[in-house]
Design a protein around this motif. Structure first.
Motif, PDB file in Angstrom:
ATOM      1  N   ARG A  22       0.829  -1.211   0.000  1.00 42.47           N
ATOM      2  CA  ARG A  22       0.000   0.000   0.000  1.00 42.47           C
ATOM      3  C   ARG A  22       0.865   1.263   0.000  1.00 42.47           C
ATOM      4  N   LEU A  23       1.959   1.242   0.759  1.00 38.81           N
ATOM      5  CA  LEU A  23       2.860   2.389   0.791  1.00 38.81           C
ATOM      6  C   LEU A  23       3.533   2.582  -0.568  1.00 38.81           C
ATOM      7  N   VAL A  24       3.940   1.491  -1.182  1.00 36.42           N
ATOM      8  CA  VAL A  24       4.571   1.553  -2.502  1.00 36.42           C
ATOM      9  C   VAL A  24       3.632   2.190  -3.514  1.00 36.42           C
ATOM     10  N   ILE A  25       2.395   1.722  -3.556  1.00 29.26           N
ATOM     11  CA  ILE A  25       1.420   2.246  -4.524  1.00 29.26           C
ATOM     12  C   ILE A  25       1.099   3.702  -4.221  1.00 29.26           C
ATOM     13  N   ALA A  26       0.886   4.010  -2.925  1.00 31.30           N
ATOM     14  CA  ALA A  26       0.518   5.380  -2.553  1.00 31.30           C
ATOM     15  C   ALA A  26       1.642   6.363  -2.861  1.00 31.30           C
ATOM     16  N   ALA A  27       2.866   6.026  -2.480  1.00 29.75           N
ATOM     17  CA  ALA A  27       3.987   6.946  -2.687  1.00 29.75           C
ATOM     18  C   ALA A  27       4.307   7.106  -4.164  1.00 29.75           C
ATOM     19  N   SER A  28       4.289   6.000  -4.904  1.00 36.36           N
ATOM     20  CA  SER A  28       4.583   6.071  -6.339  1.00 36.36           C
ATOM     21  C   SER A  28       3.497   6.840  -7.075  1.00 36.36           C
ATOM     22  N   SER A  29       2.246   6.570  -6.732  1.00 35.71           N
ATOM     23  CA  SER A  29       1.134   7.245  -7.408  1.00 35.71           C
ATOM     24  C   SER A  29       1.092   8.726  -7.071  1.00 35.71           C
ATOM     25  N   ALA A  30       1.289   9.053  -5.788  1.00 27.88           N
ATOM     26  CA  ALA A  30       1.270  10.459  -5.387  1.00 27.88           C
ATOM     27  C   ALA A  30       2.382  11.235  -6.086  1.00 27.88           C
ATOM     28  N   GLY A  31       3.564  10.646  -6.136  1.00 23.32           N
ATOM     29  CA  GLY A  31       4.665  11.306  -6.823  1.00 23.32           C
ATOM     30  C   GLY A  31       4.377  11.498  -8.295  1.00 23.32           C
ATOM     31  N   PHE A  97      14.150   7.870  -9.174  1.00 19.34           N
ATOM     32  CA  PHE A  97      12.949   8.706  -9.278  1.00 19.34           C
ATOM     33  C   PHE A  97      12.829   9.714  -8.136  1.00 19.34           C
ATOM     34  N   LEU A  98      13.705   9.642  -7.139  1.00 17.58           N
ATOM     35  CA  LEU A  98      13.829  10.763  -6.200  1.00 17.58           C
ATOM     36  C   LEU A  98      14.467  11.970  -6.900  1.00 17.58           C
ATOM     37  N   VAL A  99      15.458  11.701  -7.749  1.00 17.11           N
ATOM     38  CA  VAL A  99      16.107  12.776  -8.505  1.00 17.11           C
ATOM     39  C   VAL A  99      15.127  13.413  -9.486  1.00 17.11           C
ATOM     40  N   ARG A 199       0.558  32.544 -11.727  1.00 17.91           N
ATOM     41  CA  ARG A 199       1.869  32.034 -11.295  1.00 17.91           C
ATOM     42  C   ARG A 199       1.759  31.136 -10.056  1.00 17.91           C
ATOM     43  N   ILE A 200       0.711  31.322  -9.273  1.00 18.29           N
ATOM     44  CA  ILE A 200       0.579  30.582  -8.016  1.00 18.29           C
ATOM     45  C   ILE A 200       0.557  29.069  -8.228  1.00 18.29           C
ATOM     46  N   PRO A 201      -0.198  28.526  -9.220  1.00 20.30           N
ATOM     47  CA  PRO A 201      -0.171  27.074  -9.422  1.00 20.30           C
ATOM     48  C   PRO A 201       1.228  26.532  -9.701  1.00 20.30           C
ATOM     49  N   PHE A 202       2.078  27.333 -10.349  1.00 18.56           N
ATOM     50  CA  PHE A 202       3.456  26.888 -10.582  1.00 18.56           C
ATOM     51  C   PHE A 202       4.246  26.879  -9.274  1.00 18.56           C
ATOM     52  N   LEU A 203       4.082  27.920  -8.472  1.00 17.72           N
ATOM     53  CA  LEU A 203       4.834  28.009  -7.219  1.00 17.72           C
ATOM     54  C   LEU A 203       4.405  26.949  -6.210  1.00 17.72           C
ATOM     55  N   LEU A 204       3.151  26.486  -6.310  1.00 12.49           N
ATOM     56  CA  LEU A 204       2.678  25.436  -5.402  1.00 12.49           C
ATOM     57  C   LEU A 204       3.445  24.132  -5.577  1.00 12.49           C
ATOM     58  N   SER A 205       4.140  23.984  -6.689  1.00 15.25           N
ATOM     59  CA  SER A 205       4.873  22.736  -6.907  1.00 15.25           C
ATOM     60  C   SER A 205       5.959  22.521  -5.856  1.00 15.25           C
ATOM     61  N   ILE A 206       6.416  23.589  -5.211  1.00  9.36           N
ATOM     62  CA  ILE A 206       7.397  23.439  -4.131  1.00  9.36           C
ATOM     63  C   ILE A 206       6.791  22.642  -2.976  1.00  9.36           C
ATOM     64  N   ILE A 207       5.533  22.930  -2.641  1.00 12.77           N
ATOM     65  CA  ILE A 207       4.851  22.178  -1.578  1.00 12.77           C
ATOM     66  C   ILE A 207       4.649  20.728  -2.011  1.00 12.77           C
ATOM     67  N   LEU A 208       4.218  20.542  -3.249  1.00 15.25           N
ATOM     68  CA  LEU A 208       4.012  19.186  -3.750  1.00 15.25           C
ATOM     69  C   LEU A 208       5.320  18.400  -3.786  1.00 15.25           C
ATOM     70  N   LEU A 209       6.405  19.095  -4.120  1.00 20.58           N
ATOM     71  CA  LEU A 209       7.723  18.446  -4.114  1.00 20.58           C
ATOM     72  C   LEU A 209       8.068  17.952  -2.718  1.00 20.58           C
ATOM     73  N   LEU A 213       8.791  14.004  -1.824  1.00 22.14           N
ATOM     74  CA  LEU A 213      10.060  13.533  -1.264  1.00 22.14           C
ATOM     75  C   LEU A 213       9.838  12.838   0.077  1.00 22.14           C
ATOM     76  N   TRP A 214       8.979  13.396   0.908  1.00 21.57           N
ATOM     77  CA  TRP A 214       8.706  12.779   2.213  1.00 21.57           C
ATOM     78  C   TRP A 214       8.165  11.362   2.034  1.00 21.57           C
ATOM     79  N   MET A 215       7.248  11.183   1.084  1.00 19.39           N
ATOM     80  CA  MET A 215       6.663   9.859   0.881  1.00 19.39           C
ATOM     81  C   MET A 215       7.669   8.898   0.268  1.00 19.39           C
ATOM     82  N   ARG A 216       8.417   9.360  -0.718  1.00 18.19           N
ATOM     83  CA  ARG A 216       9.313   8.446  -1.428  1.00 18.19           C
ATOM     84  C   ARG A 216      10.553   8.085  -0.623  1.00 18.19           C
ATOM     85  N   LEU A 217      10.972   8.959   0.274  1.00 17.99           N
ATOM     86  CA  LEU A 217      12.123   8.630   1.116  1.00 17.99           C
ATOM     87  C   LEU A 217      11.808   7.507   2.097  1.00 17.99           C
TER      88      LEU A 217
END
Length: 547
Positions: A22-31, A97-99, A199-209, A213-217
């Protein structure tokens, strides 16, 4: 193999627990959702990006420049597939895929920080294109890594089901990009959103990043890769071996044209051509288009999972052949139906009062301004008609003339002084003769009909896409799997799919038929059906080792 390496291999090949799966699917899919969000936000905000970074007096040229920037990102995906495929097969799936997700997040946020062309001139589009290149490189490594990572954790009898979440996540990224844009539009006044709020939707990618990373690590390396590494069976040069491994050239050819060429052209036609068609020639109100695409995208995600699960029972070939074949039959009727529902007045006026253009040198040249050429007056008229969604017939003649329903329009000399003047003059004359160029808000029944047609396209996409991650993982040997599946996938998705909006736009601009761009999709899918019928294995799914 020594006793030590055998013990190490055995230790790494234990079955993952349900919680780990479940963690594998969730982290991979979310990323994957977040990374595709980063890539698709550019297409979702195409109109505003064009105004900010690619200003042009010609509407057709401006949108073609935006789609050219869209295509550039896709054009670099194969290079990213080679680079990150090599790293994934040599160093591991997880760290590669972390990179890629880090690179994508940084590049996307960068787009939101670039000053407009009005501020820094030509440097603005150059920087945008450079960041699109970085996004393309990152995406070239993302899909293969996420798909293989899940496939190598999944039991064979559930591989299609588990990996289908990766396929659904691609649609999820598109839906998330639209949802964020809708939210921003609701919270920010329209003028301010057009000026800076986009521009805000582009800047939100920092939060998504950060979330990605938290999930994939938290993930560990793929058990298949760990076993290969423990046994010393990793590839020395995955790129070279992808083309020298016995039978792999045929498999790459089939993966490129019989799988990726089919799925990617259907996918981009369903979502991006649908988006551009409804916003552009059909003139449907922008936020309404976004809501319709969001509804169709969210609902269609479930079909990808259903198809992936279905393929575990019947095999991977049948859904792809079925989806591609139905697409050849339904593609044009679906878009004709959307056109009739979205702007019935425009369609009725074209039937009631057909437009005939007569003249010489009547070839639209949408890139004339870009390359310093002077477009003919007839070409300018055709360009205005095309960008306005008006179908026309063309006839050779000595002088330029435009007639509507047999009645000739008086073309004022002042119209040809600039593109805006010609556009306003032509649309004004056509409006007097029954054409409606106002922003459209179709009745509820029509809106539901359009969403239904978009869902049909979503089902066709799910049939050709839902089982693909499992199929590609099964087609190639583990030691070169990342490279072997990523290279054809991203060549197909990067060039056959990524250039679709640009090529279709050029076809429409040249032909004057707002539906003519669909022929590109039809031809690619028709060739893909032949290749898939010939090259895909039938019957129940099988591991590569069992073939």
């Amino acid at each position: 193999m020594s006793e030590t390496s055998a013990a190490a291999a055995a230790a790494t090949t234990r079955e993952p627990t349900d919680r780990e799966i479940r963690l594998v699917i969730a982290a991979s899919s979310a990323g994957t959702i977040f990374e595709w969000y980063d890539f698709f936000i550019y297409g979702t905000l195409a109109g505003l990006i064009g105004a900010a970074f690619f200003p042009a007096g010609n509407e057709t040229l401006q949108i073609l420049l935006v789609w050219a920037g869209f295509a550039v990102g896709f054009g670099f995906r194969p290079l990213g597939a080679i680079l990150f495929g090599f790293l994934g097969d040599r160093l591991g799936r997880k760290y590669t895929f972390l990179v890629t997700v880090t690179l994508m997040g940084i590049a996307t946020a960068g787009v939101g920080l670039i000053p407009s062309a009005a501020s820094i001139g030509i440097a603005a589009p150059i920087i945008v294109i450079s960041l699109r290149i970085l996004q393309g490189l990152a995406l070239g490594g993302e899909y293969g890594g996420a798909a293989i990572y899940v496939a190598e954790h999944a039991p064979p009898e559930k591989r299609g089901f588990y990996t289908s979440f990766i396929q659904a996540s691609v649609v999820g990224g598109f839906a998330l990009s639209i949802a964020v844009v809708i939210t921003c539009r609701a919270l920010i006044p329209a003028d301010e959103f057009a000026a800076w709020g986009w521009r805000i939707p582009f800047l939100l990618s920092i939060i998504l990043l950060g979330i990605s990373l938290w999930m994939r690590l938290r993930l560990s390396e793929s058990p298949v890769f760990k076993a290969m590494k423990a046994e010393g069976k990793t590839s020395g040069n995955p790129f070279i071996e992808s083309f020298t491994y016995p039978g792999n050239r045929k498999r790459i050819f089939v993966a490129l044209f019989g799988i990726t060429g089919v799925l990617t052209t259907i996918w981009y036609t369903a979502f991006f051509s649908g988006l551009s068609f409804l916003r552009g020639p059909m003139r449907v109100e922008e936020s309404l288009v976004e809501w319709m695409l969001l509804a169709a995208g969210v609902i269609s995600m479930s079909f990808y999972i259903l198809i992936g699960r279905w393929s575990d029972r019947i095999g991977r070939k049948l859904p792809i052949i079925l989806g591609a074949g139905l697409s050849l039959i339904l593609l044009f009727p679906i878009f004709w139906g959307m056109g009739a529902l979205a702007n019935p007045g425009l369609a009725a006026a074209a039937e009631r009062t057909p437009v005939l253009v007569t003249g010489q040198d009547c070839t639209p040249d949408p890139f004339a301004e870009l390359f310093g050429r002077e477009q003919s007056d007839c070409g300018k008229v055709l360009d205005v008609l095309t960008s306005s969604g008006v179908r026309y017939d063309l006839q050779e003649g000595d002088t330029l003339a435009v007639s509507v329903g047999g009645e000739r329009i008086a073309l004022a000399d002042g119209w040809f002084g600039d593109d805006a003047g010609l556009r306003e003059g032509m649309r004004g004359a056509l409006t007097q003769r029954g054409f409606d160029f106002s922003t459209q808000v179709p009745p509820l029944a029509n809106i539901l009909g359009i969403v239904g047609l978009l869902l049909v396209m979503g089902v066709l996409s799910a049939l050709t896409y839902g089982s693909v991650a499992a199929l590609l993982a099964e087609m190639f040997p583990p030691q070169i799997r990342y490279s072997s599946m990523s290279i054809p996938y991203h060549i197909g998705a990067g060039y056959l799919g990524g250039f679709l909006p640009l090529i279709a736009g050029i076809i429409v601009a040249r032909s004057g038929d707002i539906y003519a761009g669909l022929w590109y999709t039809w031809i690619v899918v028709a060739f893909g059906v032949v290749v898939a019928w010939w090259g895909l294995p039938g019957g129940p799914p099988r591991d590569f080792e069992d073939r």
